[in-house]
Scaffold this motif. Structure first.
Motif, PDB file in Angstrom:
ATOM      1  N   VAL A 120       0.713  -1.279  -0.130  1.00  0.00           N
ATOM      2  CA  VAL A 120       0.055   0.043  -0.118  1.00  0.00           C
ATOM      3  C   VAL A 120       0.936   1.304   0.066  1.00  0.00           C
ATOM      4  O   VAL A 120       1.856   1.410   0.795  1.00  0.00           O
ATOM      5  N   PRO A 121       0.726   1.939  -0.994  1.00  0.00           N
ATOM      6  CA  PRO A 121       1.503   3.320  -0.839  1.00  0.00           C
ATOM      7  C   PRO A 121       1.643   4.033   0.337  1.00  0.00           C
ATOM      8  O   PRO A 121       0.425   4.323   0.908  1.00  0.00           O
ATOM      9  N   GLY A 122       2.732   4.295   1.069  1.00  0.00           N
ATOM     10  CA  GLY A 122       2.763   5.079   1.860  1.00  0.00           C
ATOM     11  C   GLY A 122       2.749   4.388   3.317  1.00  0.00           C
ATOM     12  O   GLY A 122       2.838   4.792   4.807  1.00  0.00           O
ATOM     13  N   ALA A 123       2.587   2.936   3.222  1.00  0.00           N
ATOM     14  CA  ALA A 123       2.511   1.766   4.293  1.00  0.00           C
ATOM     15  C   ALA A 123       3.406   0.692   4.091  1.00  0.00           C
ATOM     16  O   ALA A 123       3.093  -0.261   3.801  1.00  0.00           O
ATOM     17  N   PRO A 124       4.779   1.031   4.182  1.00  0.00           N
ATOM     18  CA  PRO A 124       5.644  -0.052   3.985  1.00  0.00           C
ATOM     19  C   PRO A 124       5.423  -1.268   4.637  1.00  0.00           C
ATOM     20  O   PRO A 124       5.118  -1.194   5.692  1.00  0.00           O
ATOM     21  N   PHE A 125       5.802  -2.511   4.247  1.00  0.00           N
ATOM     22  CA  PHE A 125       6.002  -3.599   5.161  1.00  0.00           C
ATOM     23  C   PHE A 125       7.160  -3.493   6.105  1.00  0.00           C
ATOM     24  O   PHE A 125       8.289  -3.160   5.586  1.00  0.00           O
ATOM     25  N   LEU A 126       6.982  -3.993   7.210  1.00  0.00           N
ATOM     26  CA  LEU A 126       8.342  -4.266   8.038  1.00  0.00           C
ATOM     27  C   LEU A 126       9.131  -5.458   7.728  1.00  0.00           C
ATOM     28  O   LEU A 126      10.420  -5.123   7.791  1.00  0.00           O
ATOM     29  N   PHE A 127       8.314  -6.243   7.137  1.00  0.00           N
ATOM     30  CA  PHE A 127       9.214  -7.354   6.353  1.00  0.00           C
ATOM     31  C   PHE A 127       8.090  -8.274   5.634  1.00  0.00           C
ATOM     32  O   PHE A 127       7.013  -7.853   5.513  1.00  0.00           O
ATOM     33  N   THR A 128       8.552  -8.988   4.702  1.00  0.00           N
ATOM     34  CA  THR A 128       7.817  -9.784   3.741  1.00  0.00           C
ATOM     35  C   THR A 128       8.222 -11.470   3.794  1.00  0.00           C
ATOM     36  O   THR A 128       9.537 -11.557   3.930  1.00  0.00           O
ATOM     37  N   ILE A 129       7.334 -12.183   3.427  1.00  0.00           N
ATOM     38  CA  ILE A 129       7.856 -13.524   3.681  1.00  0.00           C
ATOM     39  C   ILE A 129       8.585 -13.919   2.066  1.00  0.00           C
ATOM     40  O   ILE A 129       9.679 -14.483   2.448  1.00  0.00           O
ATOM     41  N   SER A 130       8.636 -13.032   1.276  1.00  0.00           N
ATOM     42  CA  SER A 130       9.339 -13.331   0.160  1.00  0.00           C
ATOM     43  C   SER A 130      10.708 -12.788   0.167  1.00  0.00           C
ATOM     44  O   SER A 130      11.645 -13.320  -0.102  1.00  0.00           O
ATOM     45  N   GLY A 131      10.867 -11.825   1.070  1.00  0.00           N
ATOM     46  CA  GLY A 131      12.185 -11.179   1.567  1.00  0.00           C
ATOM     47  C   GLY A 131      13.060 -12.155   2.492  1.00  0.00           C
ATOM     48  O   GLY A 131      14.061 -12.307   2.324  1.00  0.00           O
ATOM     49  N   LEU A 132      12.239 -12.505   3.380  1.00  0.00           N
ATOM     50  CA  LEU A 132      12.667 -13.738   4.295  1.00  0.00           C
ATOM     51  C   LEU A 132      13.442 -14.710   3.551  1.00  0.00           C
ATOM     52  O   LEU A 132      14.189 -15.385   3.645  1.00  0.00           O
ATOM     53  N   ALA A 133      12.541 -15.339   2.418  1.00  0.00           N
ATOM     54  CA  ALA A 133      12.709 -16.464   1.863  1.00  0.00           C
ATOM     55  C   ALA A 133      14.013 -16.026   0.808  1.00  0.00           C
ATOM     56  O   ALA A 133      15.056 -16.883   0.566  1.00  0.00           O
ATOM     57  N   GLN A 134      14.009 -15.050   0.215  1.00  0.00           N
ATOM     58  CA  GLN A 134      15.417 -14.393  -0.511  1.00  0.00           C
ATOM     59  C   GLN A 134      16.629 -14.612   0.337  1.00  0.00           C
ATOM     60  O   GLN A 134      17.676 -14.874  -0.040  1.00  0.00           O
ATOM     61  N   GLU A 135      16.525 -14.174   1.708  1.00  0.00           N
ATOM     62  CA  GLU A 135      17.629 -14.089   2.583  1.00  0.00           C
ATOM     63  C   GLU A 135      18.308 -15.561   2.871  1.00  0.00           C
ATOM     64  O   GLU A 135      19.355 -15.700   2.803  1.00  0.00           O
ATOM     65  N   SER A 136      17.051 -16.508   2.910  1.00  0.00           N
ATOM     66  CA  SER A 136      17.439 -17.812   3.243  1.00  0.00           C
ATOM     67  C   SER A 136      18.216 -18.297   2.021  1.00  0.00           C
ATOM     68  O   SER A 136      19.258 -19.141   2.077  1.00  0.00           O
ATOM     69  N   ASP A 137      17.670 -17.798   0.809  1.00  0.00           N
ATOM     70  CA  ASP A 137      18.281 -18.497  -0.468  1.00  0.00           C
ATOM     71  C   ASP A 137      19.799 -18.105  -0.615  1.00  0.00           C
ATOM     72  O   ASP A 137      20.742 -18.557  -1.197  1.00  0.00           O
ATOM     73  N   ALA A 138      19.876 -16.693  -0.228  1.00  0.00           N
ATOM     74  CA  ALA A 138      21.409 -16.085  -0.545  1.00  0.00           C
ATOM     75  C   ALA A 138      22.349 -16.792   0.387  1.00  0.00           C
ATOM     76  O   ALA A 138      23.687 -16.554  -0.167  1.00  0.00           O
TER      77      ALA A 138
END
Length: 220
Positions: A120-138
């Motif tokens: 939502v514009p102006g309401a960023p997520f603190l974290f995302t599931i896909s972001g956590l998955a990318q960190e694990s993949d890295a």
């Protein structure tokens, strides 16, 4: 004994029809981007699911059919495409090494959908599931690089696998034609009444936009 493609399609349609009475219209905000798996799918067209059928209804069937295609291609690859099979085995081992795999083990109705809602514009997520998955993949080492000759040979095998997938997909479309009538009958029984009820609610809210509790048929 390996099941025939006709049996697999029939059983997948049966499973989807058993799930269909549990479907309910989504109340969350819709997505902007169309689903790549379902948008313009010839498999859904063959089953008689047009663009007027809600995506949640479509997705469960298209995912089940994709699983059949994937399984057929996997068997074909194991028999005929050794280089591609070796590459897939390495990738599978790499995937198993990841500590966080949120996209695995999902029900067909949710498989392949985005892991996170649209921001939502102006309401960023603190974290995302896909972001956590990318960190694990890295954290997992990359696969060893291929030589130019190996890349060329691998591309040829991938093309053969794609051709086989297309052939299986066309056969599934042909088989789904035999299920159209019962698919459409179940849509009419379980889906269309809910859509009509939503449209009726919307009509009532538009008739009385400033009086949500008022009777829209009452005259002042």
């Amino acid at each position: 004994m390996e099941r025939s493609l006709e049996t697999q399609v029939s059983q997948a349609v049966d499973a989807w029809l058993r799930w269909l009475p549990r479907w309910q219209p989504a109340t969350h905000r819709g997505r902007v981007a169309p689903c790549r798996r379902c948008f313009g799918s010839p498999i859904l067209s063959a089953a008689g699911l047009g663009s007027d059928v809600p995506h949640g209804v479509q997705h469960g069937l298209s995912t089940r059919m994709k699983t059949i295609v994937d399984q057929a291609v996997a068997a074909y690859t194991a028999r005929n495409l050794p280089m591609l099979q070796a590459e897939l085995d390495q990738q599978a081992a790499r995937n198993r090494a990841r500590s966080y795999r949120p996209a695995e083990g999902l029900e067909p109705e949710f498989e392949g959908l985005p892991l996170d809602p649209d921001p939502v514009p102006g309401a960023p997520f603190l974290f995302t599931i896909s972001g956590l998955a990318q960190e694990s993949d890295a954290a997992v080492p990359e696969l060893p690089p291929l030589s130019d000759e190996a890349k060329s040979a691998l591309r040829q095998e991938v093309a053969l696998a794609d051709d086989y997938a297309n052939m299986v997909g066309r056969e599934i479309c042909s088989l789904l034609l035999h299920h159209r009538l019962r698919v459409q009958a179940e849509i009419a029984q379980h889906v269309e009444p809910q859509i009509e009820a939503m449209l009726a609610d919307l009509t009532r809210s538009l008739d009385a936009p400033f009086e949500p509790g008022a009777d829209p048929g009452r005259q002042s």
